[in-house]
Design an enzyme around this catalytic site. Structure first.
Site, short mmCIF file in Angstrom:
data_model
loop_
_atom_site.label_atom_id
_atom_site.label_comp_id
_atom_site.label_asym_id
_atom_site.label_seq_id
_atom_site.Cartn_x
_atom_site.Cartn_y
_atom_site.Cartn_z
NE ARG A 109 -5.22 6.02 -5.70
CZ ARG A 109 -4.73 5.99 -4.40
NH1 ARG A 109 -3.66 5.78 -3.99
NH2 ARG A 109 -5.71 6.35 -3.58
CE LYS A 156 -7.51 0.50 13.00
NZ LYS A 156 -6.52 1.30 12.68
N GLY A 216 -10.24 2.94 -0.92
CA GLY A 216 -9.33 1.77 -1.74
C GLY A 216 -10.12 0.65 -1.95
N GLY A 254 -8.85 8.12 1.83
CA GLY A 254 -8.91 9.25 2.92
C GLY A 254 -9.36 10.67 2.31
C1 3PG Z 1 -3.96 6.93 -0.49
O1 3PG Z 1 -3.58 5.95 -1.06
O2 3PG Z 1 -5.15 7.19 -0.08
C2 3PG Z 1 -3.09 8.27 -0.89
O3 3PG Z 1 -2.46 7.90 -2.13
C3 3PG Z 1 -2.58 8.69 -0.02
O4 3PG Z 1 -1.58 8.12 0.70
P1 3PG Z 1 -1.18 8.14 2.01
O5 3PG Z 1 -2.29 8.02 3.09
O6 3PG Z 1 0.11 7.39 2.34
O7 3PG Z 1 -0.93 9.66 2.33
#
Ligand code: 3PG
Length: 402
Positions: free
Chosen positions: A35, A198, A354, A377
Site C-alpha cells: 500500500r 468466511k 488482503g 472490503g
Molecule cells: C482495509 O485494510 O481493508 C482498509 O484499510 C480498511 O480498514 P478497516 O476495515 O479497518 O476499515
C-alpha cells in the site's frame, strides 16, 4: 471527477488521504509495504508539480484514542527511505500544532500526521472533525481506495470543504478502472476464485458474480460449510452453521444461471491448527472427528488449475488454505501459478483482498498478474455494485460519475 493528471499542484499544499493500513510485526516493522509503494506515484506527482504533501491515514482499529502499536510514527522511517526525503511528523492529526506544521511546509516537503482513528470522530464521519482536517490542505486528494467503502470524516466528509479542489489519486483511479474491467467487459471464459475463511463476508459478491462469470471456484475455509451442507463430515474444520442453506441455494442458482461451480474434491487435513501437525489427504466431506481441513488436496489443485489456466478473465479473492503455514500453502501457491500462466497467455487477472494479494506478493508474482488490488472490503463492495462513499465524495456536481 478530477484525476491526478488533470490537476496542477504547483504552490499548493495537498491533503492526501492514503490507506497506509499496513501489517506490522511485533517490532513495528512493515511486513507488506504494497500500500505504501502504491501511493508513491500520487505523492511524487504532487511534489514534482511543486506542491507539498500532508499525508493522513488510519492504521489498525484503535478504540478511538491513542495506542502505541497503531501510531503512524512507525511508518516514518520506511516512508523517508521510500522518498529519500526527511518527512515531518505531527503527533496529532488535528489541532494547532498540525495546522502550523502544515502551513510551514515548503514545496517538495511532506508532513505525516498521526493516526486519524485516534479520534473516534473519524469513524463517526463527524463534520466538525472533518472541518478541522480540512485546515491542513488547500486541495484534497483521496488515494485511499482500500478505505473508500467507509463513510469516514477523512474519506468522505472532508471532501465537502474542497468543492472545486478534490482530486482522485492514481491508486484510486487504477483500482476503479481495473474493477470496472471485470464488472463490465470481461473476455470469456470468466472465472472467479473465491476463498478465505468466511462465506458471510462474500455472500453478496458471490451472488453478483453468478450473473457475470462462467466458472466459480470455491476453496479455502469457506468450502467446508458447502461440504457440510451437502451432507459431508468436516471434523473440526471451519463451519458457518447458519450459512449452510445459503450454500445450497447458491448451488441451485448457479445451475439455473448456467454457471459451473467447482468445489474441492479432496482436502489436506491436519490433527491440529499448526504448521507441524500430522496430515493426511482425504476426499472432501469425509473428514474424521479431531481433524480439520487446512488446504485443498492434489486432485482439487489439478482441476482448479486447469480451469484457471484456460480462462480469459480471472478474479481471485481469498486463499485456498492456511497459506501463512508453509505446509498448507501448496494449494494457494498452485492457484497463483495457474493465474500467472493464464496471464502470460493473455488472460486478464485481478487479485483482490488482503490475503490473496499478500500470497501473490509473497511469491514474487505481483508483476506477473494484471493487477493486484490494495482493497479488501472496498473491492468486494465495489464488485457487489455498491457506490463507495469515498468515490462518491470525489464526484464534481457538473461531471457526475457514470
Ligand atoms: C482495509 O485494510 O481493508 C482498509 O484499510 C480498511 O480498514 P478497516 O476495515 O479497518 O476499515
Amino acid at each position: 471527477m478530477i484525476t491526478i493528471d488533470q490537476y496542477n499542484f504547483q504552490g499548493k499544499r495537498a491533503l492526501v488521504r492514503v490507506d497506509f493500513n499496513v501489517p506490522l510485526n511485533s517490532n513495528f516493522e512493515i511486513t507488506d509495504d504494497t500500500r505504501i509503494r502504491a501511493a508513491v506515484p500520487t505523492i511524487r506527482k504532487i511534489l514534482n508539480d511543486g506542491g507539498s504533501v500532508v499525508l493522513m491515514s488510519h492504521l489498525g482499529r484503535p478504540k478511538g484514542g491513542p495506542e502505541e502499536k497503531y501510531s503512524l510514527k512507525h511508518l516514518l522511517k520506511p516512508l523517508e527511505e521510500t522518498f529519500q526525503l526527511p518527512i515531518q511528523f505531527a503527533p496529532d492529526c488535528i489541532g494547532s500544532e498540525a495546522v502550523e506544521m502544515a502551513n510551514n511546509l515548503q514545496p517538495g516537503q511532506i508532513l505525516l500526521v498521526e493516526n486519524l482513528r485516534f479520534h473516534k470522530e473519524e469513524e463517526q464521519g463527524n463534520q466538525i472533525f472533518a472541518e478541522k482536517l480540512s485546515l491542513l490542505g488547500e486541495v484534497y486528494v483521496n488515494d485511499a481506495f482500500g478505505t473508500a467503502h467507509r463513510a469516514h470524516a477523512s474519506t468522505a466528509i472532508v471532501a465537502d470543504y474542497f468543492p472545486h479542489d478534490k482530486v482522485c489519486g492514481s491508486v484510486m483511479q487504477a483500482e476503479l478502472e481495473n474493477a470496472q474491467r471485470v464488472l463490465s467487459y470481461a473476455d470469456r471464459p470468466y472465472t472467479a476464485i473465491m476463498g478465505g475463511a468466511k462465506i458471510s463476508d462474500k455472500i453478496q459478491v458471490i451472488e453478483q458474480l453468478l450473473d457475470r462469470v462462467d466458472n466459480l471456484i470455491i476453496g479455502g475455509g469457506m468450502s467446508y460449510t458447502f461440504a457440510k451442507a451437502q451432507g459431508g463430515t468436516i471434523g473440526n474444520s471451519l463451519l458457518e452453521e447458519d450459512k449452510q442453506s445459503f450454500t445450497l441455494e447458491l448451488l441451485k442458482k448457479a445451475e439455473e444461471k448456467g454457471v459451473k461451480i467447482y468445489l474441492p474434491s479432496d482436502t489436506v487435513i491436519a490433527d491440529a491448527f499448526d504448521n507441524n501437525a500430522n496430515t493426511q489427504v482425504v476426499t472432501s466431506g469425509t473428514i474424521p472427528d479431531g481433524w480439520m481441513g487446512l488446504d485443498i488436496g492434489p486432485d482439487t489443485i489439478a482441476t482448479f488449475s486447469e480451469v484457471v489456466r484456460t480462462s480469459k478473465t480471472i478474479l481471485w479473492n481469498g486463499p485456498m488454505g492456511v497459506f501463512e503455514f508453509e505446509n498448507f500453502a501448496t494449494g494457494t501457491k498452485a492457484i497463483a501459478e495457474a493465474v500467472v500462466e493464464a496471464t502470460k497467455n493473455g488472460a486478464y487477472s485481478l487479485i483482490g483482498g488482503g490475503d490473496s494479494a499478500a500470497a501473490v506478493t509473497q511469491m514474487g508474482h505481483s508483476h506477473d498478474v494484471s493487477y493486484v488490488s490494495t482493497g479488501g472490503g472496498a473491492l468486494l463492495e465495489y464488485m457487489e455494485g455498491k457506490q463507495l462513499p469515498g468515490v462518491l465524495a470525489l464526484q464534481m456536481e457538473e461531471t457526475p460519475l457514470t
